[in-house]
Write an enzyme that holds these catalytic residues in place. Structure first.
Site, PDB file in Angstrom:
ATOM      1  N   LYS A 155       0.811  -1.216   0.000  1.00 12.43           N
ATOM      2  CA  LYS A 155       0.000   0.000   0.000  1.00 12.43           C
ATOM      3  C   LYS A 155       0.853   1.279   0.000  1.00 12.43           C
ATOM      4  O   LYS A 155       2.052   1.231   0.245  1.00 12.43           O
ATOM      5  CB  LYS A 155      -0.934   0.000   1.218  1.00 12.43           C
ATOM      6  CG  LYS A 155      -1.964  -1.124   1.191  1.00 12.43           C
ATOM      7  CD  LYS A 155      -2.938  -0.946   0.049  1.00 12.43           C
ATOM      8  CE  LYS A 155      -4.186  -1.805   0.144  1.00 12.43           C
ATOM      9  NZ  LYS A 155      -3.979  -3.233   0.086  1.00 12.43           N
TER      10      LYS A 155
HETATM   11  C1  LIG Z   1     -10.074  -2.891  -2.072  1.00  8.50           C
HETATM   12  C2  LIG Z   1      -9.551  -3.580  -0.856  1.00  8.50           C
HETATM   13  N1  LIG Z   1     -10.404  -3.866   0.145  1.00  8.50           N
HETATM   14  C3  LIG Z   1      -9.997  -4.466   1.273  1.00  8.50           C
HETATM   15  C4  LIG Z   1      -8.677  -4.825   1.449  1.00  8.50           C
HETATM   16  C5  LIG Z   1      -8.304  -5.547   2.705  1.00  8.50           C
HETATM   17  O1  LIG Z   1      -7.284  -4.937   3.389  1.00  8.50           O
HETATM   18  P1  LIG Z   1      -6.341  -5.818   4.362  1.00  8.50           P
HETATM   19  O2  LIG Z   1      -5.523  -6.700   3.479  1.00  8.50           O
HETATM   20  O3  LIG Z   1      -5.524  -4.794   5.082  1.00  8.50           O
HETATM   21  O4  LIG Z   1      -7.228  -6.577   5.269  1.00  8.50           O
HETATM   22  C6  LIG Z   1      -7.757  -4.559   0.432  1.00  8.50           C
HETATM   23  C7  LIG Z   1      -6.342  -4.873   0.554  1.00  8.50           C
HETATM   24  O5  LIG Z   1      -5.625  -5.647   0.467  1.00  8.50           O
HETATM   25  C8  LIG Z   1      -8.198  -3.937  -0.762  1.00  8.50           C
HETATM   26  O6  LIG Z   1      -7.356  -3.704  -1.763  1.00  8.50           O
END
Ligand SMILES: Cc1ncc(COP(=O)(O)O)c(C=O)c1O
Length: 371
Positions: free
Chosen positions: A181
């Protein structure tokens, strides 16, 4: 011969992050310490949000946000089929139903008209995703009058046409800090919030359901362990200070790609991420192109790999994943725009320090493969 492998993503961590983490290690307070509120306050200020709550992942943030706005058994939550699977899965965590609506072919975000058509008397929330860091049309979705929870996991640095930062409109918005990110804490996330009540509920539920004035083993509601450690918050704080530079690095890499890939656009029909329009500004996260119709995507990815260029399909349509097909009976053809985009998209190497030379090599490789 491959002269250099070009990876898909590469976090930029330096001395400031090392020093910040070391300071936490030496302080002895690794969790529930002062870096958590410090990171929250700095993040909220950056977005222009009333509150922020640090959480263990973007997914955890979305889950707590849905609970805070009151999603429960049998409710319907309208969301995008063109997203990372977590934005639909969180709806199922609360035994509600993700109802998909098709996307707009330009922004690749939820089409507000498709959302309007999907609303029923069971719809309780609309969950737009700011995919690839491009602002979803939240102002148009607000006109439907339903509570909104925003998936801003990919959208740090994005700004709406009216000048409000993504995450700053007052709806709960979840950001993600996974390693690829714009800002990373390895794993982690942040919710921005406009409501005092949401802040109170979410801070309690992320910490096993304990109210701020309660003792360590006392809990007055169901909660989770969705906390973010002080080590992670220190990492986040250090990066927040140079976020503008990191975002500018990504924007620079995107501009180089636009130039280097222009011939493939005009001569071969390659499609690039949409340009900013109507005042909306993308917070650059990934550089995803859509291959021309009829091109073998998996073959393209393999051929690029042989030339040292890493790429991947990004993203598959959620409703066509085996779990969603089996559970809800989804079939191809339901969301034609999302399906078409999902079948042709590949993410190219993209990170703030991607050099002009690397961009040129990726463009050359793609040109060779598509020729
Ligand atoms: C669009 C989107 N939603 C949700 C997530 C979930 O985030 P995390 O991996 O931090 O739980 C991500 C990331 O990986 C994402 O790109």
């Amino acid at each position: 011969m491959i002269t250099e492998e070009i990876p898909l993503a590469k976090p930029v961590l330096g001395e400031a992050e090392e020093a910040a983490v070391l300071e936490v290690l030496r302080s002895g307070q690794l969790s529930l310490g002062p870096r958590v509120p410090a990171f929250e306050a700095a993040f909220a200020a950056r977005i222009g949000a009333r509150h922020a709550s640090a959480v263990s992942s973007g997914t955890a943030g979305l889950h707590l946000a849905l609970r805070a706005v009151g999603v429960s058994d049998g409710d319907e939550v309208i969301t995008s089929p063109f997203s990372f699977v977590a934005s639909a899965n969180v709806v199922l965590y609360e035994r509600a139903r993700p109802v998909f609506a098709d996307i707009c072919p330009r922004s690749l975000n939820l089409d507000p008209q498709a959302v309007a058509a999907a609303i029923t008397d069971r719809t309780t929330v609309v969950l737009p995703v700011h995919i690839f860091g491009y602002p979803a049309d939240v102002p148009a979705l607000e006109a439907h009058g339903l509570p909104i929870v925003e998936d801003a996991c990919e959208a740090l640095g994005a700004v709406h046409g009216d000048g409000v930062a993504v995450g700053g409109r007052g709806h709960p918005a979840a950001f993600g800090f996974y390693a690829n990110k714009q800002l990373t804490t390895g794993e982690g996330g942040m919710l921005t919030l406009g409501s005092d009540a949401h802040k109170e509920t979410i801070d309690s539920e992320r910490n096993q359901g304990r109210a701020p004035d309660m003792g360590w083993l006392d809990h007055d509601r169901l909660g989770f362990n969705y906390r973010l450690s002080d080590i992670a918050c220190a990492l986040g704080l250090a990066q927040l200070e140079r976020l503008d530079d990191m975002l500018a690095g990504r924007a620079r890499a995107a501009a180089s790609y636009r130039q280097a890939l222009a011939p493939l656009v005009s001569e071969r029909g390659l499609e690039l991420p949409c340009e900013d329009a109507g005042g909306d500004r993308r917070g650059w996260f990934v550089f995803v192109v859509q291959l021309p119709h009829g091109v073998d995507r998996d073959g393209t990815i393999r051929a690029l790999r042989e030339l040292g260029v890493h790429s991947k399909p990004y993203l598959p349509a959620i409703h066509l994943m085996s779990f969603y097909r089996e559970r809800f009976g989804h079939r191809p053809g339901e969301f034609p725009i999302a399906e078409d985009v999902a079948a042709r998209s590949i993410a190219l190497p993209f990170f703030p320090e991607l050099s002009e030379g690397q961009v040129a090599r990726v463009a050359e490789a793609l040109e060779r493969v598509l020729r």
